[in-house]
Each structure stands twice: as C-alpha cells, then as structure tokens.
Design a protein around this motif. Structure first.
Motif, PDB file in Angstrom:
ATOM      1  N   LEU A   1      39.667  30.134  42.595  1.00 35.75           N
ATOM      2  CA  LEU A   1      38.276  30.329  42.156  1.00 35.75           C
ATOM      3  C   LEU A   1      37.757  31.291  43.718  1.00 35.75           C
ATOM      4  O   LEU A   1      36.723  31.826  43.363  1.00 35.75           O
ATOM      5  CB  LEU A   1      37.345  29.216  42.145  1.00 35.75           C
ATOM      6  N   ALA A   2      38.338  30.849  44.770  1.00 41.90           N
ATOM      7  CA  ALA A   2      37.888  31.548  45.963  1.00 41.90           C
ATOM      8  C   ALA A   2      38.343  33.100  45.886  1.00 41.90           C
ATOM      9  O   ALA A   2      38.127  33.793  46.916  1.00 41.90           O
ATOM     10  CB  ALA A   2      38.126  30.835  47.231  1.00 41.90           C
ATOM     11  N   SER A   3      39.432  33.256  45.067  1.00 46.43           N
ATOM     12  CA  SER A   3      40.020  34.766  45.218  1.00 46.43           C
ATOM     13  C   SER A   3      39.489  35.871  44.456  1.00 46.43           C
ATOM     14  O   SER A   3      39.662  36.963  44.809  1.00 46.43           O
ATOM     15  CB  SER A   3      41.345  34.494  44.669  1.00 46.43           C
ATOM     16  N   GLY A   4      38.119  35.503  43.955  1.00 49.78           N
ATOM     17  CA  GLY A   4      37.318  36.702  43.297  1.00 49.78           C
ATOM     18  C   GLY A   4      36.062  36.008  42.555  1.00 49.78           C
ATOM     19  O   GLY A   4      35.750  34.813  42.661  1.00 49.78           O
ATOM     20  N   SER A   5      35.578  36.686  41.825  1.00 51.46           N
ATOM     21  CA  SER A   5      34.421  36.373  41.235  1.00 51.46           C
ATOM     22  C   SER A   5      34.445  36.313  39.813  1.00 51.46           C
ATOM     23  O   SER A   5      34.841  37.140  39.184  1.00 51.46           O
ATOM     24  CB  SER A   5      33.031  37.415  41.549  1.00 51.46           C
ATOM     25  N   PHE A   6      34.388  35.108  39.128  1.00 53.91           N
ATOM     26  CA  PHE A   6      34.831  34.974  37.544  1.00 53.91           C
ATOM     27  C   PHE A   6      33.690  34.350  36.854  1.00 53.91           C
ATOM     28  O   PHE A   6      33.106  33.215  37.396  1.00 53.91           O
ATOM     29  CB  PHE A   6      36.100  34.012  37.611  1.00 53.91           C
ATOM     30  N   CYS A   7      33.420  34.920  35.958  1.00 54.46           N
ATOM     31  CA  CYS A   7      32.399  34.311  35.045  1.00 54.46           C
ATOM     32  C   CYS A   7      33.258  33.069  34.118  1.00 54.46           C
ATOM     33  O   CYS A   7      34.167  33.265  33.893  1.00 54.46           O
ATOM     34  CB  CYS A   7      31.847  35.464  34.150  1.00 54.46           C
ATOM     35  N   ASP A   8      32.128  32.237  33.601  1.00 57.35           N
ATOM     36  CA  ASP A   8      32.862  31.068  32.886  1.00 57.35           C
ATOM     37  C   ASP A   8      33.243  31.502  31.801  1.00 57.35           C
ATOM     38  O   ASP A   8      34.399  30.982  31.318  1.00 57.35           O
ATOM     39  CB  ASP A   8      31.487  30.236  32.818  1.00 57.35           C
TER      40      ASP A   8
ATOM     41  N   ARG B   1      35.941  24.833  36.253  1.00 50.00           N
ATOM     42  CA  ARG B   1      34.966  25.116  37.332  1.00 50.00           C
ATOM     43  C   ARG B   1      34.235  23.885  37.867  1.00 50.00           C
ATOM     44  O   ARG B   1      33.669  23.212  36.879  1.00 50.00           O
ATOM     45  CB  ARG B   1      33.866  26.456  37.092  1.00 50.00           C
TER      46      ARG B   1
END
Length: 199
Positions: A100-107, A65
C-alpha cells in the motif's frame, strides 16, 4: 520436431505441481521479491493462507485496506461456493503495508492488478509463469505453478508446525483427510519411514 517441455504434459493428461518444501527457498523467494511489492504480497498471502490463487486474484484493495494483524476477510470460494476466511497475520500485514505504501491505489482496484493497463487482475496463467520463474531462480528442481503456493501452505503447516490432516482438511474445504493426504502428495517413503520408530 522440437523436444517437449517437461512442464507441459501430453494433451489429455494432467500435471501435478509440487509444494515448495524448503523454508530456505521460501525465504529466498521473499528476498528476491523485495522490490516487487505486488508479487511479494501475492506470494505471502497465498503461502500463509492456503487460499486458491483464483480467489486471491478477485480481491480488491478496499477488501484489505485498514486491516490489522489478526483481522480476517470473508471469501467465497469460486470453485466450491463454500465460505472461507483469509487471515492477516504478521507476515501478511507486513507485505500488505509495504504494498500500500508503494503507490496510490483506489479501493476498487484489484489488489493483484495486471500491468497491462485496464483494471484487470492477473490471470492464473500469469501467476503460473511467475511461480515457475521464482522457483527456478531459487534453484528448485521439479514442477511448480500457481497451485504450488496453496500446497506450500499445507506442507509447511504439516511438516514444520505439526498441524494434522483433519485441521488442514477443514482449511482446504476438502471432503476428507484422505483427500488432503493425496493433495499434499504423501509419499510411500514417508509412510514407510514411520516403521523405523521403535515402540
């Protein structure tokens, strides 16, 4: 007794997977993965870096990220214990941004997370099946698997960009260029073909 699938050798023997040699087939696979951001990122990162899939599967979202084009990420090869780097070139950055734009991801989530629930990465066996399916859909004959992506990097760098075996040997962390030549499957036909070059 059912006939044996050619992708599965007899017990005790080994099987060699091939690189994807056609740039057209590589483009076709990228196009078919257009709506599968995770799979597209895996394909693009592997074919642009030559890192073993096992090492890619250990990456977390936070490792990449915020990375820009020309940034690198330090990785330690699980097989050799040697240090290596993963580079973010234009293709990787584009696929990463899309992912990264395709969903919400935690680090702390695995970059190539299995869709089976828990925060676990894809397995090599899953990637093998995926690569076989992609290559089959792209109309490729032969045997392909997860390791084909690493070999594709080496093949394309050598054949289409003219990168020498010494440089690829260094990239692959091989013991010698001779190992790299065997790894990339240099055929007798290819060696004999240079004898047609008039001096």
């Amino acid at each position: 007794m059912s006939p044996r699938n050619d992708n599965h050798p007899p017990k005790g023997s080994s099987i060699t997977v091939e690189p994807i040699r056609s740039l057209k087939a590589i483009s076709a696979i990228k196009a078919m993965l257009h709506d599968k951001p995770r799979d597209l990122l895996l394909f693009v990162m592997a074919t642009n870096n030559g890192i073993r899939c096992g090492d890619l599967l250990r990456l977390k979202v936070g490792d990449l990220r915020g990375k820009s084009v020309d940034d690198t990420i330090a990785v330690k090869e699980s097989k050799t214990g040697k240090a290596n780097v993963l580079a973010v070139n234009d293709s990787v950055h584009s696929a990463l941004t899309r992912f990264l734009a395709s969903g919400s991801f935690c680090d702390d989530a695995y970059l190539f997370r299995s869709q089976k629930g828990d925060n676990k990465p894809l397995t090599i066996q899953s990637v093998n099946r995926m690569v076989k399916a992609w290559c089959r859909e792209a109309g490729l004959d032969g045997n392909y698997g997860a390791h084909s992506l690493r070999k594709t990097f080496g093949y394309v760098q050598r054949v289409h960009f003219g990168v020498g075996f010494e440089v690829l040997c260094k990239r692959f962390n091989h013991a010698s260029p001779a190992v790299t030549m065997r790894y990339l499957g240099i055929s007798d036909t290819e060696v004999v073909s240079i004898l047609k070059n008039s001096i």
